[in-house]
Design a protein around this motif. Structure first.
Motif, PDB file in Angstrom:
ATOM      1  N   CYS A  64       0.829  -1.207   0.000  1.00 59.44           N
ATOM      2  CA  CYS A  64       0.000   0.000   0.000  1.00 59.44           C
ATOM      3  C   CYS A  64       0.864   1.257   0.000  1.00 59.44           C
ATOM      4  N   HIS A  65       0.465   2.233  -0.791  1.00 58.08           N
ATOM      5  CA  HIS A  65       1.059   3.555  -0.674  1.00 58.08           C
ATOM      6  C   HIS A  65       0.652   4.126   0.685  1.00 58.08           C
ATOM      7  N   ILE A  66       1.410   5.090   1.185  1.00 58.90           N
ATOM      8  CA  ILE A  66       1.083   5.669   2.498  1.00 58.90           C
ATOM      9  C   ILE A  66       1.140   7.193   2.460  1.00 58.90           C
ATOM     10  N   LEU A  67       0.278   7.801   3.253  1.00 56.55           N
ATOM     11  CA  LEU A  67       0.326   9.228   3.552  1.00 56.55           C
ATOM     12  C   LEU A  67       0.362   9.330   5.066  1.00 56.55           C
ATOM     13  N   VAL A  68       1.481   9.842   5.607  1.00 56.72           N
ATOM     14  CA  VAL A  68       1.704   9.811   7.048  1.00 56.72           C
ATOM     15  C   VAL A  68       1.533  11.202   7.638  1.00 56.72           C
ATOM     16  N   GLU A  69       0.723  11.303   8.675  1.00 57.92           N
ATOM     17  CA  GLU A  69       0.621  12.564   9.405  1.00 57.92           C
ATOM     18  C   GLU A  69       1.986  12.873  10.007  1.00 57.92           C
ATOM     19  N   LYS A  70       2.326  14.158  10.038  1.00 61.17           N
ATOM     20  CA  LYS A  70       3.638  14.536  10.576  1.00 61.17           C
ATOM     21  C   LYS A  70       3.672  14.330  12.099  1.00 61.17           C
ATOM     22  N   PRO A  71       4.865  14.030  12.634  1.00 60.97           N
ATOM     23  CA  PRO A  71       6.090  13.681  11.930  1.00 60.97           C
ATOM     24  C   PRO A  71       6.037  12.265  11.380  1.00 60.97           C
ATOM     25  N   VAL A  72       6.831  12.002  10.348  1.00 62.56           N
ATOM     26  CA  VAL A  72       6.817  10.672   9.735  1.00 62.56           C
ATOM     27  C   VAL A  72       7.148   9.606  10.774  1.00 62.56           C
ATOM     28  N   ALA A  73       8.168   9.871  11.572  1.00 61.27           N
ATOM     29  CA  ALA A  73       8.592   8.935  12.622  1.00 61.27           C
ATOM     30  C   ALA A  73       9.350   9.729  13.669  1.00 61.27           C
ATOM     31  N   CYS A  74       9.828   9.039  14.685  1.00 65.81           N
ATOM     32  CA  CYS A  74      10.450   9.718  15.820  1.00 65.81           C
ATOM     33  C   CYS A  74      11.968   9.687  15.799  1.00 65.81           C
ATOM     34  N   SER A  75      12.554   9.153  14.723  1.00 61.82           N
ATOM     35  CA  SER A  75      14.009   9.177  14.593  1.00 61.82           C
ATOM     36  C   SER A  75      14.368   9.195  13.117  1.00 61.82           C
ATOM     37  N   SER A  76      15.547   9.707  12.814  1.00 56.64           N
ATOM     38  CA  SER A  76      15.987   9.775  11.425  1.00 56.64           C
ATOM     39  C   SER A  76      16.178   8.382  10.835  1.00 56.64           C
ATOM     40  N   SER A  77      16.591   7.426  11.662  1.00 53.53           N
ATOM     41  CA  SER A  77      16.786   6.060  11.157  1.00 53.53           C
ATOM     42  C   SER A  77      15.450   5.436  10.752  1.00 53.53           C
ATOM     43  N   GLU A  78      14.394   5.716  11.509  1.00 57.57           N
ATOM     44  CA  GLU A  78      13.073   5.201  11.150  1.00 57.57           C
ATOM     45  C   GLU A  78      12.569   5.821   9.861  1.00 57.57           C
ATOM     46  N   VAL A  79      12.780   7.125   9.708  1.00 59.99           N
ATOM     47  CA  VAL A  79      12.387   7.792   8.465  1.00 59.99           C
ATOM     48  C   VAL A  79      13.132   7.179   7.280  1.00 59.99           C
ATOM     49  N   ALA A  80      14.439   6.930   7.467  1.00 58.73           N
ATOM     50  CA  ALA A  80      15.243   6.329   6.396  1.00 58.73           C
ATOM     51  C   ALA A  80      14.731   4.934   6.043  1.00 58.73           C
ATOM     52  N   ASP A  81      14.329   4.153   7.051  1.00 58.59           N
ATOM     53  CA  ASP A  81      13.773   2.818   6.807  1.00 58.59           C
ATOM     54  C   ASP A  81      12.508   2.907   5.955  1.00 58.59           C
ATOM     55  N   ILE A  82      11.628   3.834   6.306  1.00 58.19           N
ATOM     56  CA  ILE A  82      10.373   3.987   5.569  1.00 58.19           C
ATOM     57  C   ILE A  82      10.651   4.390   4.121  1.00 58.19           C
ATOM     58  N   ALA A  83      11.550   5.355   3.941  1.00 55.61           N
ATOM     59  CA  ALA A  83      11.886   5.813   2.587  1.00 55.61           C
ATOM     60  C   ALA A  83      12.485   4.673   1.759  1.00 55.61           C
ATOM     61  N   GLU A 117      12.083   1.397   2.245  1.00 58.09           N
ATOM     62  CA  GLU A 117      11.064   0.379   1.982  1.00 58.09           C
ATOM     63  C   GLU A 117      10.153   0.812   0.840  1.00 58.09           C
ATOM     64  N   ALA A 118       9.732   2.069   0.860  1.00 60.31           N
ATOM     65  CA  ALA A 118       8.865   2.577  -0.199  1.00 60.31           C
ATOM     66  C   ALA A 118       9.578   2.560  -1.546  1.00 60.31           C
ATOM     67  N   THR A 119      10.841   2.976  -1.562  1.00 59.29           N
ATOM     68  CA  THR A 119      11.605   2.993  -2.814  1.00 59.29           C
ATOM     69  C   THR A 119      11.790   1.592  -3.365  1.00 59.29           C
ATOM     70  N   ASP A 120      12.151   0.660  -2.501  1.00 59.53           N
ATOM     71  CA  ASP A 120      12.374  -0.721  -2.940  1.00 59.53           C
ATOM     72  C   ASP A 120      11.113  -1.337  -3.518  1.00 59.53           C
ATOM     73  N   ARG A 121       9.973  -0.953  -2.973  1.00 49.90           N
ATOM     74  CA  ARG A 121       8.704  -1.524  -3.424  1.00 49.90           C
ATOM     75  C   ARG A 121       8.007  -0.651  -4.468  1.00 49.90           C
ATOM     76  N   ARG A 122       8.638   0.448  -4.838  1.00 47.82           N
ATOM     77  CA  ARG A 122       8.089   1.383  -5.825  1.00 47.82           C
ATOM     78  C   ARG A 122       6.716   1.901  -5.393  1.00 47.82           C
ATOM     79  N   LEU A 123       6.653   2.286  -4.136  1.00 43.80           N
ATOM     80  CA  LEU A 123       5.428   2.827  -3.565  1.00 43.80           C
ATOM     81  C   LEU A 123       5.665   4.275  -3.149  1.00 43.80           C
ATOM     82  N   VAL A 124       4.590   5.025  -3.046  1.00 42.90           N
ATOM     83  CA  VAL A 124       4.662   6.425  -2.627  1.00 42.90           C
ATOM     84  C   VAL A 124       4.545   6.500  -1.109  1.00 42.90           C
ATOM     85  N   ALA A 125       5.483   7.214  -0.481  1.00 40.00           N
ATOM     86  CA  ALA A 125       5.399   7.504   0.951  1.00 40.00           C
ATOM     87  C   ALA A 125       5.370   9.021   1.095  1.00 40.00           C
ATOM     88  N   GLY A 126       4.206   9.560   1.398  1.00 36.84           N
ATOM     89  CA  GLY A 126       4.041  11.002   1.521  1.00 36.84           C
ATOM     90  C   GLY A 126       3.858  11.410   2.961  1.00 36.84           C
TER      91      GLY A 126
END
Length: 242
Positions: free
Chosen positions: A96-115, A117-126
């Motif tokens: 599933c594509h995702i639209l996340v209410e801010k903040p995306v996550a609580c650490s930069s490493s979590e944000v990087a994981d989400i980005a 994962e979305a890139t690898d699966r060719r999904l939109v993470a907004g």
């Protein structure tokens, strides 16, 4: 003809209800498929406002995705901050594509994981940095980008947190303990950081400085029996941190 985007919602609170208003008023663009929230009262209110069938309401996003993932194109994640990472990763792993209410996550490493994962699966993470779409900020961005204002040297951007919001949100409310949610610099100021980076074309910030007077929020100054200790200073009512 383009098919409407099939959307599910995780977290049925204030933010989700606002986004759902758009979905319901633009059926040609999107349709509401399901919603998840652990609070039965919020689920019931959400159902009443959206006419969503009871069979499409779930206590957890795991249950919702397990049963409905094949029907869902995108998930709006509008739950408390600390849940964003796990829920975002689950939705992406269900395709599933995702639209996340801010903040995306609580650490930069979590944000990087989400980005990643979305890139690898060719999904939109907004992310819901909605101020970028406000006419005022869009105009300002255009003026800076086209050079009408010259080269920006400094920007003085001020956001006021109202007394009522400071009390019910950051002193006594759900964002009072950063161990349970994100700190104020993320939960309240990420919009502002995003705007400053977007307006200037910067790729990141090296320093963040904050200013606050501890006089107003010292725990030892709160009356022992008070639920909400307050005092008067220059005509303003201020709260103790408790």
């Amino acid at each position: 003809m383009k098919s409407p985007v099939r959307i599910a919602v995780t977290g049925a609170g204030n933010r989700a209800r606002k986004y759902t208003q758009y979905i319901l008023s633009h059926p040609g663009d999107a349709i509401l498929i399901a919603a998840a929230d652990p609070d039965i009262r919020r689920r019931e209110r959400f159902a009443a406002e959206t006419s969503l069938e009871a069979s499409r309401l779930y206590a957890t996003d795991e249950e919702m995705l397990a049963e409905r993932a094949d029907e869902i194109d995108a998930v709006i994640i509008a739950s408390p901050d600390r849940h964003h990472y796990r829920q975002a990763m689950r939705a992406l792993r269900h395709g599933c594509h995702i639209l996340v209410e801010k903040p995306v996550a609580c650490s930069s490493s979590e944000v990087a994981d989400i980005a990643r994962e979305a890139t690898d699966r060719r999904l939109v993470a907004g992310v819901c940095h909605v101020l970028r779409y406000h006419p005022y900020f869009q105009t300002l961005h255009s003026l800076i980008a086209e050079g009408s204002l010259g080269t920006p040297v400094a920007i003085h951007h001020r956001i006021s947190v109202g007394l009522d919001r400071a009390l019910h949100t950051f002193i006594r409310g759900p964002w009072a303990d950063s161990r349970m949610t994100s700190p104020p610099i993320l939960s309240k100021c990420c919009h502002d950081a995003d705007l400053l980076l977007w307006l200037t074309g910067a790729t990141g910030a090296t320093d963040i400085n904050t200013m606050a007077s501890p006089l107003f929020i010292l725990r030892n100054d709160r009356p022992a029996t008070a639920f909400l200790g307050v005092f008067q200073d220059s005509g303003a009512t201020l709260a103790y941190l408790g």
